[in-house]
Scaffold this motif. Structure first.
Motif, PDB file in Angstrom:
ATOM      1  N   GLN A   1      -6.583  -6.628  -6.412  1.00 32.94           N
ATOM      2  CA  GLN A   1      -7.748  -6.562  -5.107  1.00 32.94           C
ATOM      3  C   GLN A   1      -8.242  -5.144  -3.914  1.00 32.94           C
ATOM      4  O   GLN A   1      -7.760  -5.008  -3.306  1.00 32.94           O
ATOM      5  CB  GLN A   1      -8.278  -7.932  -3.860  1.00 32.94           C
ATOM      6  CG  GLN A   1      -8.346  -9.300  -5.066  1.00 32.94           C
ATOM      7  CD  GLN A   1      -9.007 -10.072  -3.488  1.00 32.94           C
ATOM      8  OE1 GLN A   1      -9.130  -9.811  -2.378  1.00 32.94           O
ATOM      9  NE2 GLN A   1      -9.710 -11.626  -3.840  1.00 32.94           N
ATOM     10  N   PRO A   2      -7.893  -3.944  -5.421  1.00 36.51           N
ATOM     11  CA  PRO A   2      -7.587  -3.174  -4.170  1.00 36.51           C
ATOM     12  C   PRO A   2      -9.072  -2.271  -4.242  1.00 36.51           C
ATOM     13  O   PRO A   2     -10.174  -2.889  -4.755  1.00 36.51           O
ATOM     14  CB  PRO A   2      -7.558  -1.985  -6.056  1.00 36.51           C
ATOM     15  CG  PRO A   2      -7.936  -2.656  -7.252  1.00 36.51           C
ATOM     16  CD  PRO A   2      -7.452  -4.460  -6.747  1.00 36.51           C
ATOM     17  N   ALA A   3      -9.191  -1.108  -2.971  1.00 38.71           N
ATOM     18  CA  ALA A   3      -9.993  -0.985  -2.251  1.00 38.71           C
ATOM     19  C   ALA A   3     -11.212  -0.341  -3.577  1.00 38.71           C
ATOM     20  O   ALA A   3     -10.717   0.186  -4.376  1.00 38.71           O
ATOM     21  CB  ALA A   3      -9.966  -0.079  -1.243  1.00 38.71           C
ATOM     22  N   PRO A   4     -12.561  -0.827  -2.756  1.00 42.78           N
ATOM     23  CA  PRO A   4     -13.684   0.203  -3.810  1.00 42.78           C
ATOM     24  C   PRO A   4     -13.511   1.733  -4.155  1.00 42.78           C
ATOM     25  O   PRO A   4     -14.340   2.359  -2.951  1.00 42.78           O
ATOM     26  CB  PRO A   4     -14.959  -0.201  -3.155  1.00 42.78           C
ATOM     27  CG  PRO A   4     -14.645  -0.890  -1.859  1.00 42.78           C
ATOM     28  CD  PRO A   4     -13.549  -0.962  -1.589  1.00 42.78           C
ATOM     29  N   SER A   5     -12.084   2.555  -4.485  1.00 43.77           N
ATOM     30  CA  SER A   5     -12.293   4.032  -3.985  1.00 43.77           C
ATOM     31  C   SER A   5     -12.074   4.594  -5.547  1.00 43.77           C
ATOM     32  O   SER A   5     -11.126   4.402  -6.048  1.00 43.77           O
ATOM     33  CB  SER A   5     -10.729   4.174  -3.261  1.00 43.77           C
ATOM     34  OG  SER A   5     -10.345   5.503  -3.017  1.00 43.77           O
ATOM     35  N   LYS A   6     -12.152   5.738  -5.062  1.00 45.33           N
ATOM     36  CA  LYS A   6     -11.840   6.588  -6.702  1.00 45.33           C
ATOM     37  C   LYS A   6     -10.469   7.570  -6.908  1.00 45.33           C
ATOM     38  O   LYS A   6     -10.331   8.721  -7.057  1.00 45.33           O
ATOM     39  CB  LYS A   6     -13.194   7.544  -7.222  1.00 45.33           C
ATOM     40  CG  LYS A   6     -14.140   6.423  -7.651  1.00 45.33           C
ATOM     41  CD  LYS A   6     -15.576   7.262  -7.611  1.00 45.33           C
ATOM     42  CE  LYS A   6     -16.406   6.783  -7.855  1.00 45.33           C
ATOM     43  NZ  LYS A   6     -18.191   7.886  -8.633  1.00 45.33           N
TER      44      LYS A   6
END
Length: 327
Positions: free
Chosen positions: A290-295
């Motif tokens: 569940q990675p953070a919503p980051s690019k």
């Protein structure tokens, strides 16, 4: 027969005198503490004899009579028990009936390698070293998982055990705990994740575990690696290089080490390494799927345990200059 036991106990109690009952008088022991092992299927008579043989100065006939007269002789449980100099016939029976075994514990720490796990088990008090002569592969075979790498497949936690237990039994519990935690994490994975198997999640979680300084950074560190996997970019993470170097690593990671190709060198190879590099905890397992919503594609340590995250190489280089080079 019951009358016989009553008679024997009555005679001894009468002789004891001095204002206290025998059942509440501490035993004389051969040492500060003695260990008593009650095997499954032992009769009350055999338990009494075992107590006497362990170094307790007690007449086993009298002790058996006490067990019988208490009405609890059939409730005595198998186990490993420790008796000290305060133990009385009454407290002994309570201990045996309640199953209050002499327990010890060993703690397996998040981020440890399997070698460190084995060292901890070797040093654990009163734990039989059944695994010590076995290779990692042989251990996994004994645990019912032949061909599965030992690294990372044990959950970091504190495990209690009875004195004289096998270290293989502790390892099996830790392995089953990891299986359960990994399955639970995998069931919650982000459907957009590039990870395709629970084993991949375990490998990534072990990297997240080793790379994380501040717990709050775990999801974003995971995002960096998930993002890189998704576009085929090398992970380029130092802990995997260090793991691949093994005993050759002297504590100082050099540029030549980053170029030394091993199956775990994520600077020279694309994708995840072939095995985990350590034991991840629950938080790292969840972060991996569940990675953070980051690019973000880059991160650098800020010097306070936390990391600075960047989406571009230029931004990352500026962060490196600021936090690593003081420029």
């Amino acid at each position: 027969m019951r009358f016989f036991f009553v008679l024997v106990l009555g005679l001894v109690l009468a002789a004891a005198g001095a204002g206290y009952l025998w059942v509440n008088q501490p035993f004389d022991l051969a040492a500060e503490s003695v260990d008593v092992s009650v095997e499954p299927g032992m009769s009350a008579r055999e338990v009494a004899a075992t107590v006497a043989q362990a170094g307790v100065a007690v007449n086993p006939v009298l002790l058996h009579a006490w067990f019988r007269l208490s009405g609890q002789s059939r409730q005595i449980r198998a186990g490993s028990y420790e008796l000290d100099r305060l133990t009385t016939p009454t407290s002994l029976l309570q201990k045996l009936v309640r199953g209050e075994e002499a327990l010890r514990s060993v703690t397996l720490v998040e981020g440890w390698t399997f070698r460190q796990v084995r060292d901890a088990l070797k040093k654990a008090e009163q734990l039989k070293p059944d695994s010590q002569a076995l290779s990692a592969n042989d251990i996994m075979m004994q645990l019912g998982k032949p061909g599965v790498p030992a690294e990372g497949h044990f959950f970091p936690d504190t495990y209690t055990y009875s004195k004289g237990s096998s270290d293989l039994a502790v390892l099996k519990r830790a392995m089953q705990a990891m299986d359960k935690r990994l399955a639970a994490a995998w069931a919650q994975r982000d459907p957009k994740s590039p990870l395709t198997t629970p084993e991949q999640a375990l490998v990534l979680a072990s990297i997240v575990e080793k790379e994380t300084g501040a717990p709050a950074d775990r999801p974003t560190i995971s995002a960096v690696f998930n993002n890189r996997l998704a576009i085929g970019m090398r992970l380029q993470t130092d802990p995997t290089v260090i793991y691949g170097l093994g005993d050759a690593f002297d504590g100082n990671l050099r540029k030549k080490d980053l170029l030394a190709d091993t199956p775990w060198n994520t600077y020279t190879r694309v994708g995840l390494p072939p095995t985990p590099i350590a034991m991840p905890g629950k938080a790292s397992l969840i972060a991996a799927v569940q990675p953070a919503p980051s690019k973000a594609l880059y991160f650098v340590a800020k010097g306070d345990g936390s990391s600075h995250f960047s989406t571009t190489l230029d931004e990352h280089n500026r962060a490196v200059n600021k936090y690593q080079r003081g420029q």
